[in-house]
Motif scaffolding. Structure first.
Motif, PDB file in Angstrom:
ATOM      1  N   THR A 251     -74.682 -50.082  29.169  1.00 50.85           N
ATOM      2  CA  THR A 251     -75.931 -50.740  29.580  1.00 50.85           C
ATOM      3  C   THR A 251     -75.672 -51.883  30.545  1.00 50.85           C
ATOM      4  OG1 THR A 251     -76.974 -50.188  27.463  1.00 50.85           O
ATOM      5  CG2 THR A 251     -77.992 -51.941  28.760  1.00 50.85           C
ATOM      6  N   PHE A 252     -74.656 -52.693  30.224  1.00 48.50           N
ATOM      7  CA  PHE A 252     -74.316 -53.812  31.096  1.00 48.50           C
ATOM      8  C   PHE A 252     -73.788 -53.311  32.435  1.00 48.50           C
ATOM      9  CE2 PHE A 252     -71.293 -57.353  32.261  1.00 48.50           C
ATOM     10  CZ  PHE A 252     -72.286 -58.230  32.654  1.00 48.50           C
ATOM     11  N   TYR A 253     -73.038 -52.214  32.405  1.00 42.94           N
ATOM     12  CA  TYR A 253     -72.521 -51.635  33.655  1.00 42.94           C
ATOM     13  C   TYR A 253     -73.660 -51.160  34.544  1.00 42.94           C
ATOM     14  CZ  TYR A 253     -69.933 -48.503  36.778  1.00 42.94           C
ATOM     15  OH  TYR A 253     -69.401 -47.874  37.880  1.00 42.94           O
ATOM     16  N   LEU A 254     -74.677 -50.543  33.970  1.00 39.70           N
ATOM     17  CA  LEU A 254     -75.821 -50.081  34.753  1.00 39.70           C
ATOM     18  C   LEU A 254     -76.528 -51.256  35.430  1.00 39.70           C
ATOM     19  CD1 LEU A 254     -77.356 -47.361  32.379  1.00 39.70           C
ATOM     20  CD2 LEU A 254     -75.847 -47.030  34.347  1.00 39.70           C
ATOM     21  N   LYS A 255     -76.577 -52.395  34.743  1.00 40.56           N
ATOM     22  CA  LYS A 255     -77.177 -53.591  35.341  1.00 40.56           C
ATOM     23  C   LYS A 255     -76.336 -54.089  36.513  1.00 40.56           C
ATOM     24  CE  LYS A 255     -79.499 -55.290  31.154  1.00 40.56           C
ATOM     25  NZ  LYS A 255     -79.566 -56.395  30.154  1.00 40.56           N
ATOM     26  N   GLN A 258     -76.962 -51.885  39.498  1.00 47.42           N
ATOM     27  CA  GLN A 258     -78.260 -52.223  40.085  1.00 47.42           C
ATOM     28  C   GLN A 258     -78.140 -53.462  40.965  1.00 47.42           C
ATOM     29  OE1 GLN A 258     -81.323 -53.321  37.265  1.00 47.42           O
ATOM     30  NE2 GLN A 258     -82.954 -52.667  38.627  1.00 47.42           N
ATOM     31  N   SER A 259     -77.410 -54.446  40.492  1.00 52.67           N
ATOM     32  CA  SER A 259     -77.219 -55.668  41.262  1.00 52.67           C
ATOM     33  C   SER A 259     -76.468 -55.385  42.561  1.00 52.67           C
ATOM     34  CB  SER A 259     -76.441 -56.686  40.416  1.00 52.67           C
ATOM     35  OG  SER A 259     -76.194 -57.859  41.151  1.00 52.67           O
ATOM     36  N   LEU A 325     -76.485 -39.870  40.213  1.00 51.30           N
ATOM     37  CA  LEU A 325     -77.946 -39.709  40.294  1.00 51.30           C
ATOM     38  C   LEU A 325     -78.647 -41.056  40.108  1.00 51.30           C
ATOM     39  CD1 LEU A 325     -78.406 -36.420  38.234  1.00 51.30           C
ATOM     40  CD2 LEU A 325     -78.587 -36.696  40.713  1.00 51.30           C
ATOM     41  N   TYR A 326     -78.136 -41.867  39.209  1.00 51.21           N
ATOM     42  CA  TYR A 326     -78.695 -43.199  38.961  1.00 51.21           C
ATOM     43  C   TYR A 326     -78.595 -44.062  40.214  1.00 51.21           C
ATOM     44  CZ  TYR A 326     -79.076 -47.884  36.853  1.00 51.21           C
ATOM     45  OH  TYR A 326     -79.426 -49.177  36.554  1.00 51.21           O
ATOM     46  N   ILE A 327     -77.424 -44.031  40.857  1.00 48.13           N
ATOM     47  CA  ILE A 327     -77.243 -44.794  42.098  1.00 48.13           C
ATOM     48  C   ILE A 327     -78.174 -44.272  43.193  1.00 48.13           C
ATOM     49  CG2 ILE A 327     -75.624 -45.185  44.006  1.00 48.13           C
ATOM     50  CD1 ILE A 327     -75.001 -46.982  41.747  1.00 48.13           C
ATOM     51  N   SER A 328     -78.323 -42.964  43.293  1.00 46.81           N
ATOM     52  CA  SER A 328     -79.203 -42.369  44.302  1.00 46.81           C
ATOM     53  C   SER A 328     -80.639 -42.845  44.127  1.00 46.81           C
ATOM     54  CB  SER A 328     -79.151 -40.844  44.213  1.00 46.81           C
ATOM     55  OG  SER A 328     -77.863 -40.369  44.495  1.00 46.81           O
ATOM     56  N   PRO A 343     -89.256 -58.260  48.395  1.00 48.75           N
ATOM     57  CA  PRO A 343     -87.921 -58.684  47.946  1.00 48.75           C
ATOM     58  C   PRO A 343     -87.756 -58.498  46.445  1.00 48.75           C
ATOM     59  CG  PRO A 343     -89.311 -60.589  48.297  1.00 48.75           C
ATOM     60  CD  PRO A 343     -90.106 -59.402  48.756  1.00 48.75           C
ATOM     61  N   PRO A 344     -86.590 -58.054  46.001  1.00 49.48           N
ATOM     62  CA  PRO A 344     -86.357 -57.887  44.565  1.00 49.48           C
ATOM     63  C   PRO A 344     -85.931 -59.195  43.918  1.00 49.48           C
ATOM     64  CG  PRO A 344     -84.409 -57.248  45.754  1.00 49.48           C
ATOM     65  CD  PRO A 344     -85.424 -57.661  46.799  1.00 49.48           C
ATOM     66  N   VAL A 345     -85.909 -59.204  42.602  1.00 46.71           N
ATOM     67  CA  VAL A 345     -85.388 -60.349  41.862  1.00 46.71           C
ATOM     68  C   VAL A 345     -83.873 -60.205  41.787  1.00 46.71           C
ATOM     69  CG1 VAL A 345     -85.353 -61.570  39.660  1.00 46.71           C
ATOM     70  CG2 VAL A 345     -87.498 -60.588  40.521  1.00 46.71           C
ATOM     71  N   LEU A 346     -83.155 -61.189  42.267  1.00 44.66           N
ATOM     72  CA  LEU A 346     -81.699 -61.158  42.245  1.00 44.66           C
ATOM     73  C   LEU A 346     -81.185 -62.194  41.270  1.00 44.66           C
ATOM     74  CD1 LEU A 346     -81.062 -60.864  46.084  1.00 44.66           C
ATOM     75  CD2 LEU A 346     -80.583 -59.107  44.385  1.00 44.66           C
ATOM     76  N   LYS A 347     -80.541 -61.721  40.202  1.00 43.80           N
ATOM     77  CA  LYS A 347     -79.999 -62.615  39.202  1.00 43.80           C
ATOM     78  C   LYS A 347     -78.503 -62.795  39.415  1.00 43.80           C
ATOM     79  CE  LYS A 347     -83.436 -61.413  35.689  1.00 43.80           C
ATOM     80  NZ  LYS A 347     -83.649 -60.927  34.313  1.00 43.80           N
TER      81      LYS A 347
END
Length: 351
Positions: A251-255, A258-259, A325-328, A343-347
């Protein structure tokens, strides 16, 4: 290992932190165990405003603590480079551990073999025993996009072996301590990031030759490519792995993925320090490859999933197709937002 008649120079170790209490003690312990003279090591903790025990741990190990007001990792690397006083500099992240207690001594010794060696890399990333299995994938390839573009492993079981075959025509030296490459000979450039992993650079040379690094943080991530343009050599040490505690869960890796996508598409400083900045150092034909990633994700990625599973004998590699597929999806989604000027939220740090 010490070359005859040579005094040990100061080595600066830069560690960027942000709420890093869970892993920092391991990192600092691995430095404490080094055989290189302690008086000739300075450890700079560049902290992005931690609210946990990170700073307390750093003080316990007598580290110099420097504030990183912009928080992000790439600014910490720049601040560290500017403040470091050493002849050599090592970038070590707060979730990385030097496995070999002679790692600093070995890297220093390698520099003495050839005056044109200006950077020395680790022998490979190693996944800690009992840690989340996704780290096997991360420590080899980083992310599925990097796997597709470069198809190279940084894992401790493959890095040296694969490079010694793939780049055999540009090997300058191969002995029991290291292998040295000259990538200025026209070879397609690999993915090299000298700003992490325990890589060591000749800081005195870098500061003198590339003064722009002190004002352009994204260039630090591409230091290998700058050094290569000056026809400098790159070395890999042997039996010198870096243990990497990258992600505690999928889960943390997917975040984190995304970042990365957000930063690259919206061209933040972190993004410029990633692929969107790195591709500028590649030839135009190589740069076209990125446009094939999404078609790859819906086709051959699943074949690669099984190839990785059978060659590594680890179930986690079957996730490769899903991750592609997730990255795509993320690439498509954030490009749409960019076209709509939303603009997205960048944490910070991908959180």
């Amino acid at each position: 290992m010490k070359p005859p008649g040579t005094n040990y120079p100061l080595i600066s170790i830069i560690i960027a932190t942000f709420n890093s209490e869970k892993t920092l003690t391991r990192t600092l312990n691995s430095i404490k165990k080094q055989t290189y003279p302690k008086k000739n090591i300075e450890v700079l903790i560049v902290d992005g405003g931690s609210t946990d025990a990170t700073r307390i741990i750093a003080k316990k190990y007598h580290c110099q603590i420097i504030a990183n007001p912009k928080t992000e990792l790439i600014f910490a690397k720049q601040i560290g480079l500017t403040k470091a006083k050493g002849k050599y500099l090592i970038y070590l992240d707060s979730d990385e551990v030097l496995e070999n207690s002679s790692s600093l001594m070995l890297k220093y010794t390698v520099f003495q073999k050839n005056k044109n060696i200006k950077a020395v890399m680790l022998g490979g990333y190693k996944t800690p025993a009992g840690y989340a299995s996704i780290n096997n994938y991360i420590n080899e390839f980083g992310d599925p996009f990097s796997f597709f573009v470069y198809r190279e492993s940084k894992g401790d079981l493959f890095f040296y072996k694969d490079w010694s075959k793939k780049y055999k025509n540009i090997i300058v030296l191969d002995d029991r301590e290291c292998i040295v490459f000259d990538f200025s000979l026209g070879q397609t450039l690999p993915l090299i990031e000298l700003w992490a992993g325990g890589s060591m650079i000749d800081l005195a040379y870098v500061k003198k030759t590339f003064p722009a690094l002190q004002s352009n943080p994204d260039l630090i991530a591409h230091l290998f490519y700058l050094l290569n343009k000056k026809k400098n050599l790159l070395a890999l040490t042997k039996n010198d792995n870096t243990i990497h505690y990258s992600c505690s869960s999928i889960t943390f890796y997917l975040k984190k993925l995304q970042s990365r996508i957000k930063n690259n598409i919206f061209q933040t400083e972190m993004g410029k320090g990633g692929y969107s900045g790195r591709e500028l150092f590649e030839n135009s034909l190589f740069r076209l490859k990125k446009y094939l990633f999404i078609p790859y994700a819906f086709s051959f990625a699943h074949i690669d999933s099984f190839y990785l599973f059978f060659s590594r004998k680890k179930t986690v590699y079957l996730l490769h197709g899903f991750l592609c597929l997730y990255i795509s999806f993320l690439i498509s989604y954030y490009y749409c937002l960019k076209c709509l000027r939303i603009p997205p939220v960048l944490k910070t740090y991908g959180r």
